[in-house]
Design a protein around this motif. Structure first.
Motif, PDB file in Angstrom:
ATOM      1  N   ILE A 138       0.847  -1.210   0.000  1.00  0.00           N
ATOM      2  CA  ILE A 138       0.000   0.000   0.000  1.00  0.00           C
ATOM      3  C   ILE A 138       0.880   1.258   0.000  1.00  0.00           C
ATOM      4  O   ILE A 138       0.694   2.171  -0.800  1.00  0.00           O
ATOM      5  N   TYR A 160      -6.593  -6.513   5.905  1.00  0.00           N
ATOM      6  CA  TYR A 160      -5.726  -5.335   5.852  1.00  0.00           C
ATOM      7  C   TYR A 160      -4.289  -5.825   6.033  1.00  0.00           C
ATOM      8  O   TYR A 160      -3.997  -6.567   6.963  1.00  0.00           O
ATOM      9  N   TYR A 187     -12.990   2.554  10.938  1.00  0.00           N
ATOM     10  CA  TYR A 187     -13.924   3.152   9.966  1.00  0.00           C
ATOM     11  C   TYR A 187     -15.343   3.257  10.530  1.00  0.00           C
ATOM     12  O   TYR A 187     -16.313   3.296   9.774  1.00  0.00           O
ATOM     13  N   TYR A 236     -13.108   2.149   0.567  1.00  0.00           N
ATOM     14  CA  TYR A 236     -12.410   1.398  -0.475  1.00  0.00           C
ATOM     15  C   TYR A 236     -13.419   0.677  -1.354  1.00  0.00           C
ATOM     16  O   TYR A 236     -14.522   0.356  -0.901  1.00  0.00           O
TER      17      TYR A 236
HETATM   18  N1  GLN Z   1      -5.401   2.122   6.019  1.00  0.00           N
HETATM   19  C1  GLN Z   1      -4.935   2.752   4.823  1.00  0.00           C
HETATM   20  C2  GLN Z   1      -5.016   1.801   3.650  1.00  0.00           C
HETATM   21  O1  GLN Z   1      -5.389   0.671   3.798  1.00  0.00           O
HETATM   22  C3  GLN Z   1      -3.556   3.307   4.979  1.00  0.00           C
HETATM   23  C4  GLN Z   1      -2.666   2.371   5.673  1.00  0.00           C
HETATM   24  C5  GLN Z   1      -1.350   2.942   5.965  1.00  0.00           C
HETATM   25  O2  GLN Z   1      -0.616   3.193   5.041  1.00  0.00           O
HETATM   26  N2  GLN Z   1      -1.030   3.093   7.217  1.00  0.00           N
HETATM   27  O3  GLN Z   1      -4.708   2.203   2.573  1.00  0.00           O
END
Ligand code: GLN
Length: 402
Positions: free
Chosen positions: A33, A138, A218, A334
């Motif tokens: 990410i 995640y 969230y 998202y």
């Molecule tokens: N939670 C965000 C994502 O999933 C950013 C995560 C981060 O870079 N700390 O994109």
């Protein structure tokens, strides 16, 4: 003859990796990410990868931070959190979820929910313990498990509605289970777990005597009448739940790094010790400003959800128009998509093409799965962006033809 040691002798990179570095750190790669954000900058692409707003934070929270610095709140806060912030978190949680926590013994303020999650894992895991994780997940939860010594047991959330199979979930629990990691509203799927689903999970937590680590970052970003129910308010779960949350998403200040963990006293004791030696504490003036933000009226949260609902509609339309199959989220910011129509071999090559040739950065789906092939037909977009950013993405994605 072996070479004589000398300060200028080259050091073999492979040898460093094999013998001189932590085997744990060798087990995971850098965050995809965060890497995508760097690639977006390099290629001057519209960044719909990392989930951070590109619009302004509320004026009141910025003013509160300026004021805190002017008032000389510039030294360490108490390691487990400045009292005004702890009080404000606990008061808001009681107001919104109806569950009371003791600000003196049941909360640890950390450097973002990322640190809170890591501190919690290090505080509850012993080598050999297992943690149940819904997949796609995640990406931080993978390294969190590795660094704390836990073995993850993955349970699939399945398209199109990201439901789970109760038998599969039940089979993931056993005598070695220490915790389940839950994230609702969910990143990356947008799933919002229902009360009935939480009760099913509760029954397993009680049966196997394990914690639920509940990432609720969230909580206020909800659509179509979806309701956020904290696991802590499910009967029998108050003292088995560790709630993770933070300022980042609710107040659009992801760079401030202020988060927290709510947990019963014994767990909090342990979390506070780990946190103290990891970071000592989160930025004191920003904790002060957070205490003010947490007292915003309900209208603030209603407006946040309405604003994101419009952005969700906008991006859904753009993506459907461009040929993606869209799994419409019920919460968080998202959109997971299916990329089968484009005929690319996998998500990574498609993501590379998007960022380099089309000029839009996304997160390849495989980053959210243990086995890359499971995410090979998916990419994740975020819509926590200004209208201009979404419009620029629309223009570029129009060049894409399935
Ligand atoms: N939670 C965000 C994502 O999933 C950013 C995560 C981060 O870079 N700390 O994109």
């Amino acid at each position: 003859m072996s070479p004589s040691p000398s300060s200028s002798a080259p050091v073999d990179a492979g040898e460093i990796a094999r013998r001189m570095l932590s085997a744990r750190a060798e087990q995971f790669t850098e965050s995809v990410i965060r890497e995508m954000t760097r690639l977006a900058m390099k290629h001057n692409a519209v960044n719909l990868s990392q989930g951070f707003p590109d619009f302004a934070a509320p004026a009141e929270i910025k003013e509160a931070a300026r004021q805190a610095i002017a008032d000389d709140i510039n030294q360490y806060a108490i390691t487990w959190g400045a009292k005004p912030l702890r009080d404000a978190v606990v008061a808001k949680f009681e107001r919104t979820q109806g569950v009371r926590y003791d600000p003196e013994r049941e909360i640890t303020v950390c450097c973002g929910s990322t640190e809170a999650m890591m501190a919690v894992m290090m505080a509850i895991i012993n080598p050999g313990d297992e943690v149940v994780v819904f997949e796609p997940f995640y990406e931080n939860y993978g390294p969190d498990a590795i660094l704390s010594g836990a073995t993850p047991r993955f349970v699939k959330l399945r398209t199109p509605d990201w439901s789970f199979d109760e038998k599969e979930l039940a089979a993931a629990f056993g005598p070695k289970t220490k915790a389940i990691i839950l994230n609702t509203p969910n990143n990356p799927t947008g799933k919002v777990f229902t009360r009935a689903e939480l009760e099913f999970i509760r029954d397993l937590c009680v049966r196997w005597n394990v914690f639920c680590v509940s990432d609720e970052i969230y909580e206020h970003i909800l659509y179509d009448g979806a309701e956020h129910v904290s696991m802590a308010q499910i009967e029998g779960m108050r003292d088995r739940t560790i709630v993770i949350n933070g300022l980042s998403k609710t107040y659009s200040v992801t760079g401030w790094r202020v988060g927290w963990a709510l947990a019963p006293p014994a767990a909090t004791n342990s979390i506070r010790k780990v946190h103290d030696f990891l970071t000592v504490g989160a930025a004191a003036p920003l904790q002060q400003a957070g205490a003010i933000a947490l007292q915003f009226p309900q209208a603030y949260y209603d407006k946040l959800a309405v604003t994101y609902a419009a952005k969700r509609e906008r991006l859904v339309k753009i993506l459907e128009g461009a040929g993606f199959t869209v799994f419409k989220p019920r919460g968080a910011y998202y959109i997971m998509t299916d990329i089968s129509a484009f005929g690319y071999p996998d998500d990574v090559s498609f993501g590379k093409y998007l960022v380099e040739k089309i000029g839009v950065a996304v997160v390849p789906g495989s980053s959210f799965y243990r086995i890359a092939a499971d995410g090979a037909k998916q990419v994740r977009f975020t819509f926590c962006k200004k209208e201009e950013t979404l419009a620029a993405a629309a223009e570029r994605l129009a060049k894409l033809r399935p």
